[in-house]
Design a protein around this motif. Structure first.
Motif, short mmCIF file in Angstrom:
data_model
loop_
_atom_site.label_atom_id
_atom_site.label_comp_id
_atom_site.label_asym_id
_atom_site.label_seq_id
_atom_site.Cartn_x
_atom_site.Cartn_y
_atom_site.Cartn_z
N GLN A 1 0.85 -1.18 0.00
CA GLN A 1 0.00 0.00 0.00
C GLN A 1 0.89 1.24 0.00
OE1 GLN A 1 -0.26 -2.36 2.66
NE2 GLN A 1 -1.55 -3.56 1.29
N PRO A 2 0.48 2.29 -0.71
CA PRO A 2 1.29 3.51 -0.78
C PRO A 2 1.13 4.35 0.48
CG PRO A 2 -0.68 3.77 -2.10
CD PRO A 2 -0.69 2.36 -1.61
N PHE A 3 1.62 3.85 1.59
CA PHE A 3 1.51 4.56 2.87
C PHE A 3 2.57 5.65 2.94
CE2 PHE A 3 -0.28 0.52 5.05
CZ PHE A 3 -1.55 0.84 4.63
N LEU A 4 2.17 6.86 2.71
CA LEU A 4 3.05 8.02 2.81
C LEU A 4 2.45 9.02 3.79
CD1 LEU A 4 3.80 8.50 -1.00
CD2 LEU A 4 5.36 7.55 0.72
N ASP A 5 3.29 9.89 4.31
CA ASP A 5 2.80 10.92 5.23
C ASP A 5 2.37 12.13 4.41
OD1 ASP A 5 2.20 12.08 7.71
OD2 ASP A 5 4.15 13.09 7.78
N ASN A 6 1.17 12.01 3.85
CA ASN A 6 0.67 13.08 2.99
C ASN A 6 -0.82 13.28 3.24
OD1 ASN A 6 -0.55 10.89 1.72
ND2 ASN A 6 0.84 10.90 -0.03
N GLU A 7 -1.45 13.99 2.33
CA GLU A 7 -2.87 14.32 2.52
C GLU A 7 -3.78 13.11 2.40
OE1 GLU A 7 -1.95 14.54 -1.84
OE2 GLU A 7 -0.99 15.22 0.02
N LEU A 8 -3.26 11.98 1.90
CA LEU A 8 -4.06 10.77 1.77
C LEU A 8 -3.99 9.89 3.01
CD1 LEU A 8 -3.13 9.79 -1.90
CD2 LEU A 8 -5.04 11.20 -1.09
N ALA A 9 -3.12 10.21 3.94
CA ALA A 9 -2.97 9.41 5.15
C ALA A 9 -4.11 9.69 6.12
CB ALA A 9 -1.62 9.71 5.81
N ASN A 10 -4.41 8.70 6.94
CA ASN A 10 -5.37 8.87 8.02
C ASN A 10 -4.56 9.13 9.30
OD1 ASN A 10 -7.62 8.88 9.65
ND2 ASN A 10 -7.95 6.68 9.60
N PRO A 11 -4.35 10.40 9.67
CA PRO A 11 -3.38 10.72 10.72
C PRO A 11 -3.71 10.05 12.06
CG PRO A 11 -4.08 12.70 9.56
CD PRO A 11 -5.00 11.60 9.13
N GLN A 12 -2.68 9.49 12.67
CA GLN A 12 -2.81 8.88 13.98
C GLN A 12 -2.28 9.84 15.04
OE1 GLN A 12 -4.25 5.62 14.20
NE2 GLN A 12 -4.69 6.23 12.09
N ALA A 13 -2.40 9.44 16.29
CA ALA A 13 -1.96 10.29 17.39
C ALA A 13 -1.10 9.48 18.35
CB ALA A 13 -3.16 10.88 18.13
N GLY A 14 -0.26 10.18 19.11
CA GLY A 14 0.52 9.53 20.15
C GLY A 14 1.48 8.50 19.61
N ALA A 15 1.53 7.34 20.30
CA ALA A 15 2.45 6.26 19.90
C ALA A 15 2.11 5.74 18.52
CB ALA A 15 2.40 5.13 20.93
N ASN A 16 0.83 5.74 18.15
CA ASN A 16 0.46 5.26 16.82
C ASN A 16 0.97 6.19 15.72
OD1 ASN A 16 -0.81 3.17 18.06
ND2 ASN A 16 -2.89 3.76 17.52
N ARG A 17 1.09 7.47 16.03
CA ARG A 17 1.65 8.41 15.06
C ARG A 17 3.12 8.09 14.79
NH1 ARG A 17 1.38 11.18 10.53
NH2 ARG A 17 2.48 13.18 10.58
N VAL A 18 3.86 7.72 15.82
CA VAL A 18 5.25 7.34 15.64
C VAL A 18 5.36 6.12 14.73
CG1 VAL A 18 7.34 6.56 16.82
CG2 VAL A 18 5.91 8.32 17.88
N LYS A 19 4.50 5.13 14.96
CA LYS A 19 4.51 3.94 14.12
C LYS A 19 4.13 4.27 12.68
CE LYS A 19 1.77 1.51 16.94
NZ LYS A 19 1.03 0.34 17.48
N GLN A 20 3.17 5.17 12.52
CA GLN A 20 2.74 5.57 11.19
C GLN A 20 3.89 6.21 10.40
OE1 GLN A 20 -0.24 8.75 10.98
NE2 GLN A 20 -1.25 7.68 9.30
#
Length: 447
Positions: free
Chosen positions: A303-322
Motif C-alpha cells: 500500500q502507498p503509505f506516505l505521510d501526505n494528505e491521503l494518510a489517516n493521521p494517527q496520534a501519540g504512539a500510533n503516530r510514531v509507528k505511522q
C-alpha cells in the motif's frame, strides 16, 4: 434482433432505482469503436476494436464488426474512441470498517455497521472498483445482499474475522476484559466477527476452520505489530511458526491460502517459512527478506503509505509507528521492483468515518514508483491473478481484472487514455462514463 436505447443514458443509476433496473438488465452489450487496455499489458491497444458482452461474460473482441446473436436483447454503446478497461480491484479493503471510527467498531450495533457498509459499497462501485479482496470484518451479510442484487456494490472476496493472538493487531479488547475467565463471554469485536482471538496451534486451527465454514475465500492472520493497534509495538512478531502452520494446513485442506499482516523482516520470514502465500504491508522489511519473497513466489500486497494528505493521521504512539511505515514505503517499492516480486495493490483504508473517498487517489499515487500503464496493470491484471490463489474457493470461476474473451464483464469506459494520463482515475465521476459489473450497467453518462 431487438435494439434498445442505452440503459441509464445521461444519468448515474441511483440506489433507489437500482433493483428495478437490474431486473431489466440487457442480455447483451456491444461496445463499438473502443481502445482496449486489457490489464495483461501496461499499454493500451493501438487500434480500435469492438467488444461484445453476453450475460456476465466478454464473448468477442474483434477489429471487425461483430454480429450479435440473432435473438439478443442488445444495447449498443458508441465508444467514440474512448478507453475500455477492466474494473479496478482493491486487494486490501475493509468493507465493514471504513465508514466507522475505531470506537464505533468496538461499540456500534451491527445494524448500523451494515447500513454504513452498504453506503460504502455503492460508493466503491461508483469509483470504478468492481472487486475487492476484503481483509477482515463481518462482511458476509453485505456480500450476500450484493450477490443477490439487493444493493449495488463490488464483488467481495471475504476473509472473515481477522485472526489475532492475545495482544496482537486484532485484539480490540479493553484492559478490564483481560484476563478472560473460562466462563466469560466474547468481546464486542469477536461477537460481531470482526476479529477472532486465538492462542496456540489448536485454537488457531479452530478459528481458521470457523472462517472457512462461514464462507471465507482466504484467511488473514495478524503476524506482526500494526499502526492502529491498541497494545502491540510495530516491531512485535506475532504467532509462532507452529501456530501459522496450523492456519496454513486448514486453508490448504480447504483449497485456499493464508495471507498475513506483517511489517518487519522477522515477522515476514516466520510467516513465509510457515507456508503463507501472501504478505500484506511489509514496508519495514530488509533486502534479504525481499529476495526470499521473490524466491518463494510470495505475493506482496503493498500500500502507498506516505505521510501526505491521503494518510489517516494517527496520534501519540500510533503516530510514531505511522511515520516509521511511511519512511519505509519508498524503499519497499524499490526493492519489490528490483527483485521482481509479484506486487498487488490495496488501499487498507480503515476507520476513516467516510465512504473511502481517497481510494482512487491512493491508486494514482503509485505513479511515484511506476508509469501509468504499470499502475493500472497492478490494479487490474495483477490483482486478478492474486485472487486466483483462492482456487476451489473462488466463487466466480472466470478471470477477473482483464479484458479478454471468456473473462467476467467488469468494465470501465474511460473518457480519455489513463495509460497516458493517470489523473483520469482520480475523477471517476466524470472520467468513468460507463461502469459495468457482471455484465450489468450501473452507470452510463453517454448521450
Amino acid at each position: 434482433m431487438r435494439l434498445k436505447t442505452c440503459l441509464g443514458c445521461g444519468v448515474v443509476v441511483l440506489a433507489s432505482l437500482w433493483l428495478s433496473l437490474a431486473h431489466a438488465a440487457d442480455k447483451a452489450v456491444l461496445f463499438e469503436n473502443v481502445f482496449v487496455f486489457d490489464g495483461r499489458s501496461s499499454e493500451r491497444g493501438r487500434s480500435p476494436v469492438n467488444v461484445l458482452v453476453v450475460g456476465d461474460t466478454i464473448q468477442t473482441i474483434s477489429a471487425a464488426p461483430i454480429a450479435p446473436p440473432a435473438d439478443a436483447d442488445l444495447t449498443r454503446v458508441a465508444g467514440g474512441g474512448r478507453t475500455l478497461m477492466p474494473g479496478l480491484i482493491d486487494a486490501h479493503w475493509h468493507s465493514m470498517l471504513i465508514g466507522q471510527k475505531l470506537v464505533d467498531a468496538m461499540t456500534s450495533d451491527v445494524g448500523y455497521t451494515n447500513l454504513r457498509a452498504a453506503q460504502v459499497a455503492e460508493a466503491t462501485l461508483m469509483r470504478g472498483f468492481t472487486t475487492v479482496r476484503d481483509m477482515g470484518g463481518p462482511v458476509q451479510g453485505l456480500r450476500r445482499a450484493i450477490e443477490e442484487g439487493r444493493f449495488p456494490g463490488p464483488r467481495i472476496f471475504p476473509s472473515g474475522a481477522m485472526i489475532s493472538q492475545t495482544g496482537g493487531h486484532g485484539d480490540f479488547r479493553l484492559p478490564h476484559e483481560v484476563p478472560r475467565a473460562a466462563s466469560q463471554g466474547l468481546s464486542h469485536t469477536e461477537l460481531t466477527r470482526t476479529a477472532a482471538i486465538a492462542d496456540g496451534a489448536d485454537e488457531v486451527l479452530r478459528r481458521t476452520r470457523e472462517q472457512l465454514m462461514l464462507g471465507a475465500t482466504q484467511i488473514k492472520l495478524m503476524a506482526g505489530g500494526g499502526v492502529t493497534s491498541i497494545y502491540d509495538p510495530i516491531d512485535a512478531t506475532q504467532y509462532t511458526q507452529d501456530e501459522i502452520r496450523a492456519a496454513v494446513a486448514a486453508a490448504e485442506n480447504w483449497g485456499t491460502y493464508v495471507t498475513v499482516h506483517a511489517y518487519t523482516s522477522r515477522a515476514v520470514q516466520v510467516a513465509i517459512e510457515a507456508g503463507v502465500k501472501a504478505v500484506e504491508h511489509g514496508q519495514l522489511v530488509d533486502e534479504e527478506t525481499v529476495r526470499l519473497m521473490a524466491q518463494k513466489g510470495i505475493w506482496w500486497s503493498l500500500q502507498p503509505f506516505l505521510d501526505n494528505e491521503l494518510a489517516n493521521p494517527q496520534a501519540g504512539a500510533n503516530r510514531v509507528k505511522q511515520l516509521m511505515v511511511a519512511a519505509g514505503t519508498d524503499r519497499a517499492y524499490a526493492l519489490a521492483r528490483k527483485h521482481a516480486v509479484k506486487v498487488a495493490f490495496g488501499t487498507d483504508i480503515l476507520f476513516s468515518g467516510d465512504n473511502g473517498e481517497v481510494q482512487n487517489a491512493r491508486l494514482v499515487s503509485l505513479e511515484r514508483w511506476y508509469p501509468p500503464g504499470e499502475v493500472l496493470q497492478i490494479a487490474t491484471g495483477n490483482n486478478g491473478a492474486l485472487l486466483e490463489l483462492t482456487g476451489e474457493r473462488n466463487p466466480y470461476r472466470k478471470p477477473l481484472g482483464v479484458v479478454a474473451e471468456g473473462a467476467l464483464a467488469d468494465l470501465l469506459l474511460v473518457d480519455g487514455d489513463p495509460t497516458a494520463d493517470l489523473s483520469l482515475i482520480k475523477r471517476p465521476e466524470s472520467s468513468f462514463v460507463l461502469i459495468m459489473k457482471n455484465g450489468r450497467i450501473y452507470k452510463n453518462l453517454l448521450p
